[in-house]
Write a protein that holds these residues in place. Structure first.
Motif, PDB file in Angstrom:
ATOM      1  N   SER A 154      42.566  33.791  44.071  1.00 26.74           N
ATOM      2  CA  SER A 154      43.428  32.013  44.800  1.00 26.74           C
ATOM      3  C   SER A 154      43.101  32.033  46.249  1.00 26.74           C
ATOM      4  CB  SER A 154      44.595  33.160  45.238  1.00 26.74           C
ATOM      5  OG  SER A 154      45.171  34.308  44.750  1.00 26.74           O
ATOM      6  N   TYR A 155      41.653  32.808  46.458  1.00 26.58           N
ATOM      7  CA  TYR A 155      41.057  31.659  47.533  1.00 26.58           C
ATOM      8  C   TYR A 155      40.658  30.693  47.730  1.00 26.58           C
ATOM      9  CZ  TYR A 155      42.919  35.283  50.894  1.00 26.58           C
ATOM     10  OH  TYR A 155      43.836  35.579  52.055  1.00 26.58           O
ATOM     11  N   ILE A 156      39.367  30.982  46.374  1.00 28.26           N
ATOM     12  CA  ILE A 156      38.314  30.430  45.281  1.00 28.26           C
ATOM     13  C   ILE A 156      39.283  28.848  45.541  1.00 28.26           C
ATOM     14  CG2 ILE A 156      37.504  29.949  43.663  1.00 28.26           C
ATOM     15  CD1 ILE A 156      36.617  33.193  43.835  1.00 28.26           C
ATOM     16  N   GLN A 157      40.516  29.678  44.361  1.00 30.68           N
ATOM     17  CA  GLN A 157      41.659  27.844  43.915  1.00 30.68           C
ATOM     18  C   GLN A 157      41.657  26.885  44.812  1.00 30.68           C
ATOM     19  OE1 GLN A 157      45.419  29.514  43.079  1.00 30.68           O
ATOM     20  NE2 GLN A 157      46.386  27.082  43.771  1.00 30.68           N
ATOM     21  N   SER A 158      42.279  27.881  46.122  1.00 25.87           N
ATOM     22  CA  SER A 158      42.030  26.563  47.217  1.00 25.87           C
ATOM     23  C   SER A 158      40.801  25.791  47.781  1.00 25.87           C
ATOM     24  CB  SER A 158      42.453  27.496  48.544  1.00 25.87           C
ATOM     25  OG  SER A 158      44.072  28.595  48.328  1.00 25.87           O
ATOM     26  N   ILE A 159      39.505  26.543  47.796  1.00 27.61           N
ATOM     27  CA  ILE A 159      38.572  26.085  48.344  1.00 27.61           C
ATOM     28  C   ILE A 159      38.335  24.894  47.385  1.00 27.61           C
ATOM     29  CG2 ILE A 159      35.706  26.400  48.522  1.00 27.61           C
ATOM     30  CD1 ILE A 159      36.618  29.565  49.306  1.00 27.61           C
ATOM     31  N   VAL A 160      38.401  25.250  46.298  1.00 25.52           N
ATOM     32  CA  VAL A 160      38.321  24.337  45.049  1.00 25.52           C
ATOM     33  C   VAL A 160      39.298  23.067  44.991  1.00 25.52           C
ATOM     34  CG1 VAL A 160      36.420  25.850  43.561  1.00 25.52           C
ATOM     35  CG2 VAL A 160      38.886  25.109  42.695  1.00 25.52           C
ATOM     36  N   ASP A 161      40.353  22.915  45.008  1.00 22.37           N
ATOM     37  CA  ASP A 161      41.049  22.315  45.098  1.00 22.37           C
ATOM     38  C   ASP A 161      40.505  21.215  46.400  1.00 22.37           C
ATOM     39  OD1 ASP A 161      42.473  22.918  42.901  1.00 22.37           O
ATOM     40  OD2 ASP A 161      43.936  24.054  44.109  1.00 22.37           O
ATOM     41  N   LEU A 162      40.591  21.417  47.556  1.00 17.84           N
ATOM     42  CA  LEU A 162      40.095  21.010  48.977  1.00 17.84           C
ATOM     43  C   LEU A 162      38.502  20.505  48.727  1.00 17.84           C
ATOM     44  CD1 LEU A 162      41.363  22.809  51.528  1.00 17.84           C
ATOM     45  CD2 LEU A 162      42.265  20.683  50.797  1.00 17.84           C
ATOM     46  N   HIS A 163      37.984  21.099  48.034  1.00 21.10           N
ATOM     47  CA  HIS A 163      36.197  20.698  47.877  1.00 21.10           C
ATOM     48  C   HIS A 163      36.122  20.418  46.211  1.00 21.10           C
ATOM     49  CE1 HIS A 163      35.975  20.579  52.286  1.00 21.10           C
ATOM     50  NE2 HIS A 163      36.622  21.773  51.939  1.00 21.10           N
ATOM     51  N   PRO A 164      36.417  19.965  44.793  1.00 17.63           N
ATOM     52  CA  PRO A 164      35.947  20.342  44.216  1.00 17.63           C
ATOM     53  C   PRO A 164      34.621  20.321  44.044  1.00 17.63           C
ATOM     54  CG  PRO A 164      36.440  17.295  43.968  1.00 17.63           C
ATOM     55  CD  PRO A 164      37.237  18.745  45.454  1.00 17.63           C
ATOM     56  N   GLU A 165      33.628  20.199  44.360  1.00 15.07           N
ATOM     57  CA  GLU A 165      32.217  19.602  44.395  1.00 15.07           C
ATOM     58  C   GLU A 165      31.830  20.671  44.350  1.00 15.07           C
ATOM     59  OE1 GLU A 165      32.861  19.178  48.786  1.00 15.07           O
ATOM     60  OE2 GLU A 165      33.794  18.843  47.429  1.00 15.07           O
ATOM     61  N   ARG A 166      32.469  21.996  45.170  1.00 12.62           N
ATOM     62  CA  ARG A 166      32.213  23.651  45.029  1.00 12.62           C
ATOM     63  C   ARG A 166      31.837  24.411  44.049  1.00 12.62           C
ATOM     64  NH1 ARG A 166      32.932  26.927  50.270  1.00 12.62           N
ATOM     65  NH2 ARG A 166      31.527  28.243  49.145  1.00 12.62           N
ATOM     66  N   LYS A 167      31.301  24.915  43.335  1.00 10.72           N
ATOM     67  CA  LYS A 167      31.201  25.431  42.599  1.00 10.72           C
ATOM     68  C   LYS A 167      30.644  26.328  42.066  1.00 10.72           C
ATOM     69  CE  LYS A 167      30.282  22.156  39.109  1.00 10.72           C
ATOM     70  NZ  LYS A 167      30.563  21.802  38.305  1.00 10.72           N
ATOM     71  N   PHE A 168      31.637  27.586  41.672  1.00 15.63           N
ATOM     72  CA  PHE A 168      31.858  29.551  41.716  1.00 15.63           C
ATOM     73  C   PHE A 168      30.953  29.285  40.008  1.00 15.63           C
ATOM     74  CE2 PHE A 168      33.701  28.209  45.493  1.00 15.63           C
ATOM     75  CZ  PHE A 168      33.873  29.404  46.320  1.00 15.63           C
ATOM     76  N   TYR A 169      30.435  30.416  39.980  1.00 20.11           N
ATOM     77  CA  TYR A 169      30.369  31.310  38.693  1.00 20.11           C
ATOM     78  C   TYR A 169      30.667  32.496  38.678  1.00 20.11           C
ATOM     79  CZ  TYR A 169      27.811  26.902  37.680  1.00 20.11           C
ATOM     80  OH  TYR A 169      27.668  25.723  37.661  1.00 20.11           O
ATOM     81  N   LEU A 170      31.962  33.031  37.734  1.00 22.19           N
ATOM     82  CA  LEU A 170      32.655  34.247  38.425  1.00 22.19           C
ATOM     83  C   LEU A 170      32.400  35.466  36.611  1.00 22.19           C
ATOM     84  CD1 LEU A 170      35.717  33.157  39.430  1.00 22.19           C
ATOM     85  CD2 LEU A 170      33.438  33.710  40.940  1.00 22.19           C
ATOM     86  N   VAL A 182      34.819  25.806  38.524  1.00 22.55           N
ATOM     87  CA  VAL A 182      34.646  27.142  38.171  1.00 22.55           C
ATOM     88  C   VAL A 182      34.078  27.381  36.607  1.00 22.55           C
ATOM     89  CG1 VAL A 182      35.675  29.665  37.889  1.00 22.55           C
ATOM     90  CG2 VAL A 182      36.961  27.766  39.820  1.00 22.55           C
ATOM     91  N   ILE A 183      33.639  28.270  36.428  1.00 21.84           N
ATOM     92  CA  ILE A 183      32.987  29.010  35.401  1.00 21.84           C
ATOM     93  C   ILE A 183      32.845  30.680  35.116  1.00 21.84           C
ATOM     94  CG2 ILE A 183      31.401  29.144  33.637  1.00 21.84           C
ATOM     95  CD1 ILE A 183      31.631  26.261  33.957  1.00 21.84           C
ATOM     96  N   THR A 184      34.166  30.955  33.700  1.00 18.75           N
ATOM     97  CA  THR A 184      34.297  32.310  34.546  1.00 18.75           C
ATOM     98  C   THR A 184      33.541  33.513  33.086  1.00 18.75           C
ATOM     99  OG1 THR A 184      36.444  32.081  36.162  1.00 18.75           O
ATOM    100  CG2 THR A 184      36.106  34.440  34.421  1.00 18.75           C
ATOM    101  N   VAL A 185      32.975  34.081  33.075  1.00 17.59           N
ATOM    102  CA  VAL A 185      32.319  34.595  31.448  1.00 17.59           C
ATOM    103  C   VAL A 185      32.846  36.256  31.667  1.00 17.59           C
ATOM    104  CG1 VAL A 185      30.354  35.582  31.040  1.00 17.59           C
ATOM    105  CG2 VAL A 185      30.175  33.764  31.806  1.00 17.59           C
TER     106      VAL A 185
END
Length: 389
Positions: free
Chosen positions: A91-107, A27-30
């Motif tokens: 919180s939902y993004i946390q659950s997703i990246v914990d299970l699928h660290p290859e997913r990327k979210f730019y916030l 996750v990248i947060t700007v």
């Protein structure tokens, strides 16, 4: 070499730091003020990644009412704009990246305090956090040319003004009404916006001064607690910045209250009712606004490298002062900032006082002003402000 095109995208210096962090974080947060170019930055860096904005009412309703359904409908990579509008998503993004660290979210987010608190609770260790302020002088040095100080201070540094998408006399009043007032309502539900606007203007009139909430409380006729709450809104909305004082554990009597500055001189100029560069030339706040611009330049430089801006000011009980101290290793680079075009030896008085008090902590000493660069003067580098670019 590509030629300058009016209205073309201005590459942001923070781009390299974001691209590097993307190799290590899911996750990248700007964060940063509204209209500073956060979503534009991410969409130019990652043009093939799907984008959605929580400013859109329908998208926000979907995300808030069915966060799992909303996130499952996104691809493995997604840009989510203004995520502070639905903070539970984190919180939902946390659950997703914990299970699928290859997913990327730019916030992206425009409310610093609320977003940082939620990130601390949900995404600690999973996100790299960046703060994007309005444009730095370095980023637009090819467009600034020989533009004078008055024009720079009046125009400010929001991207829309440098991409030929707006002009200061239209941008800043609408910015206040459209974004700042809404943030105020969201964060504090202020009923008397007129009193808040007066507070804004009084803060602009105190740029470069030690912040005194009691003084403002008496002047506006509200409680000190109200002043402090309003100040927190301005900080959370990236409108004002409190520059902390330098102090040590010694018994030296040093100021321990912060100074107030604005993140953008154009907005501050509008609040001060400075309506043109020619008015700026004669305004008593011109020197303070110039100081504000230079201090923000150093802040932007640190943020654009993804680093914390360890910057301070110095003032002792005898009135000796240094406008800006920048931590560099175990020492502090010391800068005095003046809008004058003529050098005066008195400019180095505060720098000399700091050196006498803290010789082991003193790094480079510099005067940044509007006149010609002179090089070394009694151990102090005398530089035109354009040289720091």
């Amino acid at each position: 070499m590509k030629t300058f095109e009016p209205g073309s995208y201005i590459r942001r210096e923070v781009s390299e730091a974001i691209e590097e962090a993307g190799r290590f974080f899911s996750v990248i947060t700007v964060t940063g003020p509204r209209q500073s170019g956060k979503s534009t930055l991410l969409r130019h860096l990652f043009p093939d990644i799907p984008y959605c904005s929580l400013e859109d009412p329908d998208t926000r309703l979907f995300a808030s009412s069915d966060p799992k359904g909303f996130l499952s409908g996104l691809s493995d990579m997604a840009i989510i704009d203004e995520v502070q509008r639905v903070p539970d998503l984190l919180s939902y993004i946390q659950s997703i990246v914990d299970l699928h660290p290859e997913r990327k979210f730019y916030l992206t987010g425009s409310s610093n305090f609320a977003l940082i608190r939620q990130i601390t609770q949900s995404l600690t260790g999973r996100t790299a956090l960046f703060e994007l302020l309005p444009l730095s002088l370095r980023e637009i040095k090819g467009r600034v040319g020989n533009m004078g100080i008055n024009d720079l201070l009046y125009k400010g540094f929001y991207p829309a003004l440098w991409c030929d998408k707006n002009i200061p006399r239209l941008f800043y009043p609408n910015y206040t009404r459209t974004y700042l007032d809404r943030d105020v309502r969201d964060l504090l539900a202020i009923r008397d916006l007129d009193a808040f606007h007066k507070f804004l203007s009084l803060c602009a009139g105190r740029i470069g001064s030690v912040f005194n909430s009691s003084e403002l409380s008496n002047e506006i006729g509200v409680s000190v607690n109200t002043i402090n709450a309003w100040l927190s809104v301005l900080q959370a909305s990236y409108i004002v910045y409190l520059l902390p004082p330098f102090f040590t554990n010694t018994r030296k009597r040093l100021t321990k209250s912060p100074k107030i500055y604005f993140y953008d001189t154009g907005l501050a100029s509008w609040l001060l009712e400075i309506e043109s560069p020619s008015v700026m030339e004669r305004d008593k706040m011109r020197g303070h606004l110039f100081e504000n611009m230079i201090i923000m330049e150093y802040m932007k430089g640190r943020f654009n490298m993804g680093r914390t801006p360890y910057i301070y000011f110095y003032r002792d009980s005898n009135g000796n002062e240094v406008d800006l101290l920048e931590k560099s290793g175990s020492t502090y680079n010391c800068m005095e900032i003046k809008s004058a075009m003529t050098f005066n030896p008195d400019f180095i008085k505060g720098l000399s006082a700091f050196y006498r008090a803290f010789p082991d902590l003193t790094g480079r000493k510099k005067v940044i002003y509007a006149g010609e660069s002179m090089g070394d003067f009694h151990g102090v580098d005398i530089s035109n402000f354009r040289d720091i670019l």
